[in-house]
Design an enzyme around this catalytic site. Structure first.
Site, mmCIF file in Angstrom:
data_model
loop_
_atom_site.group_PDB
_atom_site.id
_atom_site.type_symbol
_atom_site.label_atom_id
_atom_site.label_comp_id
_atom_site.label_asym_id
_atom_site.label_seq_id
_atom_site.Cartn_x
_atom_site.Cartn_y
_atom_site.Cartn_z
ATOM 1 N N GLU B 137 33.577 -67.207 66.102
ATOM 2 C CA GLU B 137 34.001 -66.312 67.229
ATOM 3 C C GLU B 137 35.458 -65.907 67.021
ATOM 4 O OE1 GLU B 137 32.429 -68.807 67.738
ATOM 5 O OE2 GLU B 137 30.313 -68.304 68.542
ATOM 6 N N HIS B 206 26.411 -74.121 78.454
ATOM 7 C CA HIS B 206 25.808 -72.677 78.153
ATOM 8 C C HIS B 206 25.501 -72.023 79.635
ATOM 9 C CE1 HIS B 206 24.717 -74.350 74.417
ATOM 10 N NE2 HIS B 206 24.351 -73.187 74.076
#
Lengths: 438, 402
Positions: B137, B206
């Protein structure tokens, strides 16, 4: 790649052309017998740094292995006459010489100005490493991009940013290349495609990868078929232990991006010796792990650097993908002007001082009758004047006014939002004056 | 399915501006007519509302199927789609319009996106334009920034917003700062988007709400979409913007269905959306909490309250005009958000409203946020961490009594 523990013996650290060790510690690392290069990379695979090869190197991946430009060194020593086996023409030699002198003179002037209180903060000087900057950047076109670190003054100068713009930026004046908003560690130039200047190490490598991606995108998606712009990413030995380095090596090799990763290995990350922080200090070896050639070159010798750079940049331009070039170099000053530089061994510093890239090139040019002493002196004088003029210009330039404070926060100033009165806040005169609170 | 009343409140503001290119905005004056139980609601182009109360608005907090009212709107122009399809439509239209627009992210290409937002785009535009990245990322966000500096307009997809924590270095240091530190020489027209928020028992990592972490970064804009209409509009506006924009989507809202216009439109990045005008109290919300608020509004209306619900949409900067007008009208503010209590968007919004509209408040601002708890896996516990409609009703009742 075989791990280093496959070596039967653990050898002593490799000295660099001398007999003394270069660090107080005795790091462990294996040596190897390198495979012959599979590509057209210059140079023999002999030892530059290896004392006793002890184990066979296991097969590497599709990328080629090391090339050490010993051949270049031998070639240089042999030639005495200005014939075609010279490595550089007179014009090129003078151009490179002038660039290195500019870098050195500029950085020396920076030190003076810093101690006189004209510039502040963290200033990182490039003395000693000029061969890498000049060797690589002087081969680039204007459209090629350079991405650097906080030690970026000389990269900007080599790429063509005027010395007065850089000096002005260091003084924090509005005429600086970044309007005084960036400072020493953030040299940017859209005209010359200098994409920074980054304060955190490793931060610029993904940006460089992105610039290379744009070049490939332009060629393949936008169908600008002749777009062969290359990006150079400069960074140090400390950065080579950072995740961003490895992630970008992977992506660049995966997509065959036109980029050259140039490691300026000056052995020290502030006070951390490269050998103390890295499990395998031979950075060039990490290239083949990702499928790209890894090259090691003597970064104190601008001609060697230039030869390797030509090959690496040519590779990238032809679309053959990235290269990792490790330049073994040294910084003559401390990490920054605030660093007392007490940790490094004076003998080590003295050793490298004898390999000053500028004196080496000067000697070569005179010995091969490429230039006379007078010509070189004239260049030095010219550069002195350029640097003086830059300081004068910076001194006389105005400091940024308050109205500049909020101008460049957003490219589209509507990003400041809508105020209580219904108008966009950027229309408020306090914004143009710089007195509004965002 | 909620029908949304679009406020064009800032149209007046825009038309008075001369200093920037208003051609960028396609905010046509919209008139939307909706028929409810006997009352008709009209939004005029200058933002003034006419007519009276609306009785019933929402049947579900999170709509997952088409409302029966959709049948009655079958004769209306436009087409129906789900929120993730609206995002894709906006993305595709922009990619058609400008060849420099490209997408980068994990599994955006061949897989079509983990929430199918980019489905079908890689076969259409090629593997380079819809780039499947390795799991890196920080580096691919930095790569997008470098590409943006050199002329492309990339859209970075975080597979889950939480993964962008790994890219925080690049988002904060480069995305937000480089335009400034380069003295305005380089623009970073990048869009960073992805699903976040608390889902159905996805676990703590998450279920993160990153808007609170990113809100301090100078130089970026943040928007949160909540309906297919504003999802497409905000996506298009974000792509066209020269500023770096972070677009927050919500995992549970991807299957919302709505009828959106056939003709091209853009939502203004800096504006808030008037969901339900009212008189008694201003409820400010965004993203999924909008639906919890609307469900609570149903109860409140039946109890005789008249809440004004505003979806703030622009998390950074706040639309102080729409919010301010509402506060001046109702004098009571309730903020309902999914961010955590400490340092969330609600906290900033409370400060901003207090600073600017203190005189107009009859009561302290109440902010309902999620608890400062890593979201638990167990469904019952998860329910307790986020704000539920019953809490909203109680809070309104308490506020209105003061």
């Amino acid at each position: 790649m075989a791990s280093s523990f496959s070596a039967a013996k653990i050898t002593q650290p490799l000295p660099l052309n001398t007999t003394t060790t270069r660090s107080p510690d005795n790091p462990l690392f294996s040596s190897f017998k390198s495979a012959p290069p599979a590509s057209s990379f210059l140079g023999s695979t002999h030892k530059l740094r290896i004392q006793r090869p002890t184990s066979a190197r296991a097969q590497t991946r599709s990328g080629t292995v090391v090339a050490v430009s010993d051949v270049v060194k031998e070639k240089k020593l042999k030639s005495n006459a200005p014939t075609s086996n010279l490595l550089i023409t007179k014009e090129e030699g003078l151009e490179v010489y002038e660039d290195m002198i500019l870098g050195r003179a500029f950085e020396d002037m920076c030190a003076q100005m810093y101690y006189r209180g004209k510039m502040f903060g963290f200033v990182h000087l490039y003395n000693g490493q000029e061969a890498v900057s000049s060797g690589f950047i002087k081969l680039l076109k204007k459209e090629d991009s350079v991405v650097s670190t906080y030690r970026d003054h000389v990269h900007a100068l080599s790429k063509g940013v005027p010395a007065r713009a850089v000096m002005s930026e260091l003084f924090g004046k509005a005429t600086g290349c970044c309007r005084g908003q960036g400072g020493s560690m953030h040299m940017f130039s859209k005209d010359h495609n200098v994409l920074g200047g980054f304060a955190f190490i490793g931060e610029g490598i993904p940006v460089a990868t992105g610039a290379a991606f744009t070049s490939k995108y332009k060629r393949e998606v936008l169908k600008e078929g002749d777009c062969d712009h290359v990006t150079l990413a400069f960074f140090g030995d400390g950065t080579c232990n950072n995740g961003q380095f490895f992630e970008c090596l992977n992506m660049a090799a995966l997509w065959k991006l036109p980029i050259v990763f140039v490691v300026e290995n000056n052995l020290w990350a502030i006070g951390m010796s490269h050998l103390r922080s890295t499990s395998d200090p031979q950075i060039w070896k990490k290239g083949p792990a990702f499928g790209m050639p890894g090259v090691h070159v003597d970064g104190m010798d601008v001609l060697k650097v230039r030869e390797v750079a030509k090959e690496a940049i040519g590779r990238a331009r032809r679309g053959e993908g990235p290269t990792l070039v490790e330049c073994e170099t040294y910084r003559f000053r401390g990490h920054s002007l605030a660093d007392p530089d007490e940790l490094r061994d004076p003998a080590e510093k003295a050793r490298y001082a004898t390999r000053d890239p500028i004196t080496s090139l000067k000697k070569y040019m005179i010995d091969s009758k490429l230039a006379s002493e007078a010509e070189l002196k004239a260049i030095e004088k010219k550069i002195d004047e350029v640097v003086e003029e830059a300081v004068e210009f910076a001194d006389e330039s105005p400091a940024p006014s308050r109205s500049q404070l909020l101008e460049n926060v957003f490219a589209d100033p509507k990003g400041f939002g809508i105020g209580p009165d219904g108008r966009y806040r950027c229309e408020d005169p306090k914004f143009t004056e710089g007195t509004a609170h965002v | 399915m909620a029908s949304i009343f679009q406020a064009v409140g800032a149209a007046a503001a825009l038309s008075s501006s001369n200093s920037f290119d208003s051609k960028k905005f396609y905010l046509s004056s919209r008139k939307s007519v909706s028929e409810r139980k006997g009352s008709i609601f009209v939004v005029r182009s200058d933002g003034r509302m006419s007519s009276g109360r609306v009785d019933k608005l929402v049947t579900n907090a999170v709509a997952t199927k088409a409302d029966s009212a959709a049948a009655s709107t079958a004769s209306k122009p436009g087409h129906e789609l789900l929120l993730f399809e609206a995002l894709r439509e906006g993305l595709e239209e922009e990619m058609d319009r400008d060849p420099r627009v490209c997408v980068m992210g994990e599994d955006v290409g061949h897989y079509g996106g983990s929430y199918k937002v980019t489905k079908g785009l890689a076969p259409k535009y090629g593997d380079l334009r819809v780039l499947d990245t390795p799991i890196a990322e920080n580096s691919f966000t930095g790569m997008a920034i470098g590409a943006a500096m050199t002329g492309l307009r990339p859209i970075v997809e975080g597979m889950n917003m939480g993964f962008l924590l790994l890219a925080f270095n690049q988002i904060s240091n480069n995305c937000g700062m480089l335009h400034y530190t380069s003295g305005g020489q380089f623009t970073i027209p990048v869009v960073i988007r992805g699903p976040g928020g608390v889902g159905r028992q996805l676990g703590a990592e998450h279920s993160q709400r990153l808007e609170s972490y990113f809100q301090s970064i100078p130089g970026i804009q943040m928007v949160a979409c909540s309906t297919p209409y504003n999802a497409k509009g905000l996506m298009k506006a974000a792509i066209r913007s020269e500023n770096p924009v972070i677009l927050f989507e919500h995992v549970l809202l991807y299957n919302l269905k709505e009828r959106i216009p056939d003709e091209e439109y853009i939502c203004n990045l800096e504006e808030a959306e008037m969901v339900r005008p009212g008189e008694h109290i201003t409820i400010l919300t965004y993203s999924r909490m909008r639906y919890h608020v609307m469900q609570a509004a149903k109860t409140l209306v039946n109890k005789g309250y008249d809440p004004e619900v505003i979806d703030i949409r622009s998390l950074k900067p706040f639309d102080l005009h729409t919010i301010g007008n509402s506060v001046k009208k109702t004098h009571r503010v309730l903020i309902v958000e999914e961010c955590m209590r400490t340092g969330g968007i609600g906290a900033s919004l409370t400060a901003a409203i207090t600073e600017n509209f203190h005189d107009y408040l009859d009561a302290p601002i109440v902010c309902l946020s999620s608890q400062d708890v890593p979201t638990p896996y167990a469904g019952t516990l998860e329910e307790f961490t986020i704000v539920q409609p019953a809490q909203i009703v109680t809070a309104v009742e308490q506020l209105c009594q003061q």
